[in-house]
Structures are given as C-alpha cells and as structure tokens.
Scaffold this active site. Structure first.
Site, mmCIF file in Angstrom:
data_model
loop_
_atom_site.group_PDB
_atom_site.id
_atom_site.type_symbol
_atom_site.label_atom_id
_atom_site.label_comp_id
_atom_site.label_asym_id
_atom_site.label_seq_id
_atom_site.Cartn_x
_atom_site.Cartn_y
_atom_site.Cartn_z
ATOM 1 N N GLY A 1 0.771 -1.253 0.000
ATOM 2 C CA GLY A 1 0.000 0.000 0.000
ATOM 3 C C GLY A 1 0.793 1.287 0.000
ATOM 4 N N GLU B 1 4.304 3.794 6.181
ATOM 5 C CA GLU B 1 3.067 3.025 5.993
ATOM 6 C C GLU B 1 2.046 3.846 5.213
ATOM 7 O OE1 GLU B 1 1.331 0.514 5.830
ATOM 8 O OE2 GLU B 1 1.232 -0.727 7.617
ATOM 9 N N ASP C 1 -4.549 1.749 10.930
ATOM 10 C CA ASP C 1 -5.971 1.519 11.169
ATOM 11 C C ASP C 1 -6.133 1.051 12.620
ATOM 12 O OD1 ASP C 1 -8.697 1.123 10.394
ATOM 13 O OD2 ASP C 1 -8.309 -0.960 9.893
ATOM 14 N N THR C 2 -6.114 -0.261 12.867
ATOM 15 C CA THR C 2 -6.199 -0.737 14.251
ATOM 16 C C THR C 2 -4.887 -0.510 15.004
ATOM 17 O OG1 THR C 2 -5.416 -2.943 13.648
ATOM 18 C CG2 THR C 2 -7.803 -2.584 13.597
ATOM 19 N N GLY C 3 -3.800 -0.393 14.260
ATOM 20 C CA GLY C 3 -2.477 -0.234 14.888
ATOM 21 C C GLY C 3 -1.753 -1.562 15.081
ATOM 22 N N THR D 1 -0.713 -3.908 12.915
ATOM 23 C CA THR D 1 0.422 -4.136 12.020
ATOM 24 C C THR D 1 1.626 -3.324 12.481
ATOM 25 O OG1 THR D 1 -1.092 -4.477 10.170
ATOM 26 C CG2 THR D 1 1.191 -3.989 9.605
ATOM 27 N N LYS E 1 -6.523 6.386 11.089
ATOM 28 C CA LYS E 1 -7.953 6.288 11.441
ATOM 29 C C LYS E 1 -8.051 6.103 12.951
ATOM 30 C CE LYS E 1 -9.629 3.471 7.663
ATOM 31 N NZ LYS E 1 -10.219 2.158 7.363
HETATM 32 P P1 5GP Z 1 -3.952 -2.221 10.871
HETATM 33 O O1 5GP Z 1 -3.042 -3.367 11.244
HETATM 34 O O2 5GP Z 1 -3.493 -0.890 11.399
HETATM 35 O O3 5GP Z 1 -5.385 -2.508 11.269
HETATM 36 O O4 5GP Z 1 -4.043 -2.163 9.301
HETATM 37 C C1 5GP Z 1 -2.971 -1.978 8.509
HETATM 38 C C2 5GP Z 1 -3.229 -2.377 7.086
HETATM 39 O O5 5GP Z 1 -4.608 -2.674 6.771
HETATM 40 C C3 5GP Z 1 -2.865 -1.223 6.182
HETATM 41 O O6 5GP Z 1 -1.478 -1.206 5.920
HETATM 42 C C4 5GP Z 1 -3.700 -1.498 4.956
HETATM 43 O O7 5GP Z 1 -3.026 -2.397 4.113
HETATM 44 C C5 5GP Z 1 -4.957 -2.160 5.496
HETATM 45 N N1 5GP Z 1 -6.033 -1.154 5.648
HETATM 46 C C6 5GP Z 1 -6.497 -0.609 6.786
HETATM 47 N N2 5GP Z 1 -7.473 0.285 6.541
HETATM 48 C C7 5GP Z 1 -7.611 0.311 5.184
HETATM 49 C C8 5GP Z 1 -8.452 1.075 4.296
HETATM 50 O O8 5GP Z 1 -9.284 1.910 4.672
HETATM 51 N N3 5GP Z 1 -8.289 0.836 2.965
HETATM 52 C C9 5GP Z 1 -7.412 -0.088 2.479
HETATM 53 N N4 5GP Z 1 -7.353 -0.233 1.162
HETATM 54 N N5 5GP Z 1 -6.596 -0.801 3.282
HETATM 55 C C10 5GP Z 1 -6.696 -0.603 4.621
#
Ligand code: 5GP
Length: 176
Positions: free
Chosen positions: A45, A100, A104-106, A108, A132
C-alpha cells in the site's frame, strides 16, 4: 478508465496529497539532515506515497521494503500479523523511518515496531500517510502523519480494493 462505472467519492485530492507530502518531506529533511536515514516501506500500500515522499526528502537515504500479511478477509484484520517479505539489509545502528500507507487498528504497526526494534536501530520512527484514530485497538507512536480520516474504507494512491484501484491518483471511498 480506472474505476470506471464505480461510484467513487474523492476524499483527498491529488493536489492536497502533493501539498501535504511536500510539507512532510521538508520536515523529514530537517529532522534527518546529517543522520543515517534508512527508509523502510511497508508493501504494497505504501508504494505510491513512498515514491512521492522520497523525492520530497532532500537528504541522503536508503530505501528497503518489507511486507506483512494478516489473516482475515479483505477489510477486517484478525490481528495476527506475520512478515511476508523481509528487508534485504541490516538496520543495526541506523536511523529507521517506517513508512506506511495507513494506521488503522495499529496492530500491524505494533508488530513491526516490536520486530524492527529487536534489530537494534539507532532510532525508529513511524511515518504514515493516513490515520484512522476511531479504529485504534493498540496505541502506536506516530511521528509523522499526513491526514487523519474518519472510519471509512479508503482506496487509491496505493491503497487497494481487492488488489485493484491502487492506481487512482487520489484517496477515495466507494459509495453505494
Ligand atoms: P492495521 O493493522 O493498522 O489494522 O491495518 C494496517 C493495514 O490494513 C494497512 O497497511 C492497509 O493495508 C490495510 N487497511 C487498513 N485500513 C484500510 C483502508 O481503509 N483501505 C485499504 N485499502 N486498506 C486498509
């Protein structure tokens, strides 16, 4: 035409992205001048953001990549993160900037920070295009942030919808 026939609302225009990324590049140039900057970008991404960001950073740096995968469906992560692709070079003693597309959730980012800190970088900071905060499950430090967005699934500028639409030149949201 990319996204043809799909109802996509523009949330952050190409112009607004370019303006903000130029500002972030200037800030990073100031902060990393004279340091041993090792940029680590998270595939897939971040590749569009990264390409613009590195050209806005006016100090020497290296660029390396890693990729994560998390078990779950397209839009919901389970929180179990694993490394799908690792760096090609050591980051020991270097000033690492983790780039990055979105926090989103944090989950990753938490996993990556823990993983990379075991490799003994001199410093480790986080740079994300999007955040987010309403979706936070674990707090992670974000040192450089492009935009804070609402809880919507966003696409374009590197972010996918079922692996497509990464080549939209703006950040959008599918309507309906
Ligand atoms: P986290 O581990 O913070 O929940 O998510 C990280 C990964 O989820 C991001 O690097 C991305 O690849 C994917 N992701 C989270 N939110 C979105 C979104 O709104 N759109 C897209 N396309 N990918 C997302």
């Amino acid at each position: 035409m990319v996204g043809e026939g799909q109802n996509i609302e523009v949330l952050i225009s190409a112009e607004a992205l370019a303006e903000r990324i130029a500002e972030m590049g200037a800030e990073l140039t100031r902060d990393y001048a004279g340091k041993d900057l090792a940029i680590v970008a998270v595939l897939k991404g971040s590749f569009v953001f990264l390409a613009d960001l590195v050209r806005a950073i006016d100090t020497d740096c290296t660029v390396d990549f890693l990729a994560t995968s998390s078990y779950g469906n397209e839009t919901e992560s389970t929180g179990i993160v694993r490394l799908a692709l690792d760096l090609t070079a050591s980051i020991e003693g270097r000033d690492v900037l983790l780039v990055e597309d979105i926090v989103d959730t944090g989950l990753t980012m938490k996993y990556l920070l823990e993983n990379l800190s075991t490799r003994h970088p001199a410093s480790l900071r986080v740079c994300t295009l999007l955040h987010k905060p309403s979706r936070t499950q674990v707090e992670v430090p974000i040192d450089y942030k492009g935009f804070t967005i609402d809880d919507r699934f966003v696409i374009g500028f590197g972010l996918d919808f079922s692996q497509k639409l990464r080549n939209l030149p703006y950040i959008g949201h599918k309507v309906g």
